[in-house]
Design a protein around this motif. Structure first.
Motif, mmCIF file in Angstrom:
data_model
loop_
_atom_site.group_PDB
_atom_site.id
_atom_site.type_symbol
_atom_site.label_atom_id
_atom_site.label_comp_id
_atom_site.label_asym_id
_atom_site.label_seq_id
_atom_site.Cartn_x
_atom_site.Cartn_y
_atom_site.Cartn_z
ATOM 1 N N CYS A 96 0.781 -1.247 -0.098
ATOM 2 C CA CYS A 96 0.090 -0.044 -0.045
ATOM 3 C C CYS A 96 0.932 1.186 -0.197
ATOM 4 C CB CYS A 96 -0.939 0.110 1.346
ATOM 5 S SG CYS A 96 -0.273 0.292 2.760
ATOM 6 N N ALA A 97 0.160 2.296 -0.606
ATOM 7 C CA ALA A 97 0.986 3.539 -0.661
ATOM 8 C C ALA A 97 0.045 4.708 -0.493
ATOM 9 C CB ALA A 97 1.637 3.582 -1.879
ATOM 10 N N ALA A 98 0.784 6.078 -0.098
ATOM 11 C CA ALA A 98 -0.147 7.050 0.066
ATOM 12 C C ALA A 98 0.286 8.360 -0.688
ATOM 13 C CB ALA A 98 0.233 7.542 1.710
ATOM 14 N N ALA A 99 -0.528 8.743 -1.290
ATOM 15 C CA ALA A 99 -0.273 9.922 -2.348
ATOM 16 C C ALA A 99 -0.868 11.220 -2.015
ATOM 17 C CB ALA A 99 -0.841 9.401 -3.736
ATOM 18 N N GLN A 100 -0.285 12.429 -2.328
ATOM 19 C CA GLN A 100 -0.737 13.642 -2.302
ATOM 20 C C GLN A 100 -0.407 14.308 -3.477
ATOM 21 O OE1 GLN A 100 0.687 15.900 1.316
ATOM 22 N NE2 GLN A 100 -1.435 16.104 1.822
ATOM 23 N N ALA A 101 -1.442 14.765 -4.036
ATOM 24 C CA ALA A 101 -1.242 15.542 -5.690
ATOM 25 C C ALA A 101 -0.581 14.414 -6.665
ATOM 26 C CB ALA A 101 -0.226 16.765 -5.409
ATOM 27 N N SER A 102 -1.347 13.161 -6.507
ATOM 28 C CA SER A 102 -1.074 12.398 -7.402
ATOM 29 C C SER A 102 0.341 11.668 -7.505
ATOM 30 C CB SER A 102 -1.327 12.685 -9.048
ATOM 31 O OG SER A 102 -2.538 13.226 -9.147
ATOM 32 N N THR A 103 0.921 12.063 -6.443
ATOM 33 C CA THR A 103 2.466 11.542 -6.264
ATOM 34 C C THR A 103 2.520 10.542 -5.108
ATOM 35 O OG1 THR A 103 3.629 13.282 -7.219
ATOM 36 C CG2 THR A 103 4.790 11.898 -6.088
ATOM 37 N N TYR A 104 2.834 9.298 -5.201
ATOM 38 C CA TYR A 104 2.827 8.387 -3.918
ATOM 39 C C TYR A 104 4.261 8.621 -3.326
ATOM 40 C CZ TYR A 104 -1.492 6.109 -5.354
ATOM 41 O OH TYR A 104 -2.693 5.858 -5.721
ATOM 42 N N ASN A 105 4.007 9.186 -2.163
ATOM 43 C CA ASN A 105 5.128 9.665 -1.299
ATOM 44 C C ASN A 105 5.621 8.443 -0.311
ATOM 45 O OD1 ASN A 105 3.234 12.301 -1.540
ATOM 46 N ND2 ASN A 105 5.604 12.560 -2.327
ATOM 47 N N TYR A 106 4.572 7.843 0.072
ATOM 48 C CA TYR A 106 4.930 6.844 1.148
ATOM 49 C C TYR A 106 4.582 5.468 1.041
ATOM 50 C CZ TYR A 106 5.069 11.223 3.706
ATOM 51 O OH TYR A 106 5.532 12.560 4.063
ATOM 52 N N TRP A 107 5.334 4.487 1.248
ATOM 53 C CA TRP A 107 5.157 3.113 0.738
ATOM 54 C C TRP A 107 5.155 2.133 1.931
ATOM 55 C CZ3 TRP A 107 4.011 1.936 -4.380
ATOM 56 C CH2 TRP A 107 3.935 3.054 -5.240
ATOM 57 N N GLY A 108 4.519 1.191 2.149
ATOM 58 C CA GLY A 108 4.793 0.105 3.156
ATOM 59 C C GLY A 108 5.709 -0.808 2.625
ATOM 60 N N GLN A 109 5.811 -1.979 3.346
ATOM 61 C CA GLN A 109 6.991 -2.952 3.000
ATOM 62 C C GLN A 109 6.256 -3.995 2.163
ATOM 63 O OE1 GLN A 109 10.305 -3.030 3.807
ATOM 64 N NE2 GLN A 109 9.691 -0.888 4.154
ATOM 65 N N GLY A 110 5.050 -4.370 2.292
ATOM 66 C CA GLY A 110 4.309 -5.267 1.650
ATOM 67 C C GLY A 110 4.024 -6.732 2.291
ATOM 68 N N THR A 111 3.256 -7.380 1.784
ATOM 69 C CA THR A 111 2.723 -8.617 2.393
ATOM 70 C C THR A 111 2.470 -9.599 0.928
ATOM 71 O OG1 THR A 111 1.009 -9.571 3.704
ATOM 72 C CG2 THR A 111 0.249 -7.941 2.297
ATOM 73 N N GLN A 112 2.961 -10.668 1.389
ATOM 74 C CA GLN A 112 2.954 -11.658 0.328
ATOM 75 C C GLN A 112 1.574 -12.380 0.057
ATOM 76 O OE1 GLN A 112 5.578 -12.838 -2.012
ATOM 77 N NE2 GLN A 112 3.773 -13.827 -2.870
ATOM 78 N N VAL A 113 1.229 -12.563 -1.169
ATOM 79 C CA VAL A 113 -0.034 -13.233 -1.452
ATOM 80 C C VAL A 113 0.378 -14.370 -2.484
ATOM 81 C CG1 VAL A 113 -2.540 -13.175 -2.599
ATOM 82 C CG2 VAL A 113 -1.741 -11.481 -0.864
ATOM 83 N N THR A 114 -0.074 -15.530 -2.123
ATOM 84 C CA THR A 114 0.241 -16.647 -3.024
ATOM 85 C C THR A 114 -1.060 -17.634 -3.264
ATOM 86 O OG1 THR A 114 2.461 -17.052 -2.292
ATOM 87 C CG2 THR A 114 1.647 -18.772 -3.507
ATOM 88 N N VAL A 115 -1.444 -17.614 -4.609
ATOM 89 C CA VAL A 115 -2.636 -18.405 -4.873
ATOM 90 C C VAL A 115 -2.064 -19.551 -5.642
ATOM 91 C CG1 VAL A 115 -4.568 -18.143 -6.407
ATOM 92 C CG2 VAL A 115 -3.663 -15.938 -5.135
#
Length: 117
Positions: A96-115
């Motif tokens: 997931c990420a957070a954006a202001q003015a269409s620019t994603y400034n902040y990012w998480g580390q992520g979580t693995q999804v395996t199907v």
């Protein structure tokens, strides 16, 4: 300090569902757009949807439209990604990420999804 922490990933069979969470902290996010992205091994980052925190308006690309739903809980400062009818090709690290003015400034580390098929 802004922090985005994802959770809820795991292993699921094709056709199943998962709900990912993104807990946001460090500032007020009411003016932000929160996005979800994914990256599969050997592939580039792919946008899978976003939600405008203030209005709840969402947008999805065709690849996930009708299967994925993004929502938010203002009281918990958390954004969710509900994924249904999962396919093996949905296997990836989801971020997931957070954006202001269409620019994603902040990012998480992520979580693995395996199907699995």
């Amino acid at each position: 300090q802004v922090q985005l922490v994802e959770s809820g990933g795991g292993l699921v069979q094709a056709g199943g569902s998962l709900r990912l969470s993104c807990a946001a902290s460090g500032r007020t996010f009411s003016s932000y757009t929160m996005g979800w992205f994914r990256q599969a091994p050997g592939k580039g980052r792919e946008f899978v949807g976003q939600i405008t925190w203030s209005t709840g308006a969402t947008y999805y690309p065709d690849s996930v439209k009708g299967r994925f739903t993004i929502s938010r809980d203002n009281a918990k400062n958390t954004v969710y990604l509900q994924m249904n009818s999962l396919k093996p090709e949905d296997t990836a690290v989801y971020v997931c990420a957070a954006a202001q003015a269409s620019t994603y400034n902040y990012w998480g580390q992520g979580t693995q999804v395996t199907v699995s098929s």
